[in-house]
Design an enzyme around this catalytic site. Sequence first.
Site, short mmCIF file in Angstrom:
data_model
loop_
_atom_site.label_atom_id
_atom_site.label_comp_id
_atom_site.label_asym_id
_atom_site.label_seq_id
_atom_site.Cartn_x
_atom_site.Cartn_y
_atom_site.Cartn_z
N ASP A 128 27.44 100.07 27.43
CA ASP A 128 28.56 99.18 27.61
C ASP A 128 29.91 100.19 27.41
O ASP A 128 30.27 100.41 26.14
CB ASP A 128 28.68 97.82 26.82
CG ASP A 128 29.95 97.12 27.29
OD1 ASP A 128 30.81 97.56 27.92
OD2 ASP A 128 29.90 95.89 27.08
N SER A 142 33.20 88.60 27.06
CA SER A 142 34.38 89.57 26.68
C SER A 142 35.52 88.88 25.94
O SER A 142 34.92 88.38 24.87
CB SER A 142 34.86 90.17 28.14
OG SER A 142 35.60 91.40 27.82
N HIS A 195 29.67 96.07 31.34
CA HIS A 195 30.20 95.34 30.37
C HIS A 195 30.00 93.61 31.08
O HIS A 195 30.39 92.80 30.31
CB HIS A 195 31.94 95.37 30.42
CG HIS A 195 32.66 94.64 29.23
ND1 HIS A 195 32.19 94.53 28.34
CD2 HIS A 195 33.56 93.77 29.44
CE1 HIS A 195 33.03 93.83 27.44
NE2 HIS A 195 33.75 93.66 28.39
#
Lengths: 419, 268
Positions: free
Chosen positions: B217, B95, B245
């Site tokens: 996602d 991320s 995610h």
Amino acid sequence: MTATAGHDPHGQGPGDHRSARPSEAGFPALLEDNLEDLYENAPCGYLSTLLDGTIAKINGTLLAWLGYRREELVGRRRFSDLLTGGGRIYHETHFAPMLAMQGEIGGVSLELRTRDGSRIPVLVTSIVKAGSEGQPQLIRTAIFDAKMRRAYERELLDARKAAEREDERLRHLVGKLQRSLLPAVLQTPPGLDSAAYYRAASTDQVGGDFYDLFPLVDGRWGFFLGDVSGKGVEAAAVTALARYTLRAATVYNPDPAAALHNLNTVLWQEYREDARYCTVVFGILTSTTAVGGFTAIIASGGHPEPLLLRADGSIHYHPTKGRIVGAFPNSRYTNTTVVVNPGDTLLLYSDGLTEARPVGSETADGRYGAAALARFARSLAPAPAAAAVAAIIDLLDTFGTGLTDDTAVLAIGAPPHRY
Amino acid sequence: MLVRNRNNVVVTGREGGPTVVLAHGFGCDQQMWRHVAAEIGQWARLVLFDHVGSGQADPTAWDADRYASLDGYADDVLSICQDLDLQQPIFVGHSVSSSIGVLAANREPDRFSALVLVTPSPCYIDDENYRGGFTRDDIDDLLGSLESNYLGWSSSMAPLIMGNPERPELGEELTASFCRTDPAMAQVFARATFLSDNRADLAAVRVPTLILQCAQDAIAPPEVGAFVHAQIAGSRLVTLDATGHCPQLSAPEATAAAITSFVRAAYR
């Protein structure tokens, strides 16, 4: 199976049902045996999702809150689709990982976005339903309306912000008052050096230590460092009184012992009921221009003895006598003389320094103590005023939470001879 | 302060294997990698850490100014590499740590031998033709909830996070820290994460790069993965058949396998 909120799809059974259990006939509330109705019209939302979040089953209560029809959601939308944008991020970054790691998560505040775009604050609890082998199969989620709680939280938040603002205002006032009781800029007698430092133990209470160094009309200089009992506004009033009484006394009679006697009388008269008193070292210095140092006439009222850091690296506690100022009606004070030669520095300090309780202290009572201060001073000597004060600031930093009282330090030094 | 203490650095895995640095994203801590670490730790020496403000990083190291920008976190990554004297490690960032890795790799181009960007997003907010997946209002909503929802975060979360008798393998110390966030620190990290725009930094990447995205996602949609792939010359894009995610939790085997085969190819 098309149950909707507020409608009981099964209704009550025929009369034979009632006759079968006559004892319950008068208490229809006890007939809570319709599990479908319990689920559909529960006082909270229920939701079952596949592991990827796809909605598999949803109860009538939640559908009514959201304004969706069942077929719009089941198999078509994910749980996170029902959340606000911020809630979606929170779900993906916190909620889902914790659920995956722990198998359950509870009492999390989120907001649902209804079909018409309005928001419903909710509390969400989820568990992972595992199969017989322990493998995760489904996620079961219960959702509670949290409008009232959110309103309450908002009130708490507002109250906290108001408290923080008040606190900030208080600190500001305390800081201002504290500064008004100390010299804005420390003056230095010609040919000498000086430095001072004040550390308040608390940012929301005015401390009780004070000091000053100021010229007299005849070329001599007065100096004092004291410590008023207690803290806060009452102590600040005594501090102001002590400070201005000492300064005023020097105008008509520059004699330290007389000044302390005078202060003792004033404090005793004003504050004996409140048991307000102070300890203080008061001195008047005369530069010995021929030699380069100074001599100081000093009187002390119950204050820790001044330290002399000498040019040859030795140190010396200057002995003083005299009772706490303001504690007794007729205290007597005596003058003594300190000779400060070139390279020497006279150090006044309050007992915040020696009474501190540093972590790892080896004294019997856990305090830093006069002996440790003497060792520390010996390691510094000889040191000009600024260096001595800087070293003490570093020392105080090492005390951490052991520093429980205000601490003031005033150093006056005579520069070494220049040959 | 020791860098290892500051960032709660943990070195594990196979001695002598290629070094892989695993960086967690916004919201959780290094425990996020536990399943993947078990797999790739068989062939790699792993360096795990917590960003300051997360997990078990030293809270006294927190500095709201330093960590208001991703550069502060990138500095920390580089100082960890220097402190441990890591020789050309592979950096795996999840991320927002993908962007942090890109910044670090651009700052010291010879530092990393490869980058693995797991569900990266260089910019979360939609901008003209670019679709980040969120509007500015969405992000403000999150930031607002971090402020107004502090009761929900600090009190309601804590009892649950503590202890988990049904799953004793998740030790107390793990569950005590995992995802528990100081709301004030989380808000600063969230700002740095969701308001940063690092799209222009991608083109400067010169090391072999793998992009791992999930088929579904809610945070980094497939268009974003494609954008990152297009911007980093020679990068490889792998779409995992996974949802959410955090593929390291929802599909740890596939995630580990993708990293393993990429590294094998890179080291061949």
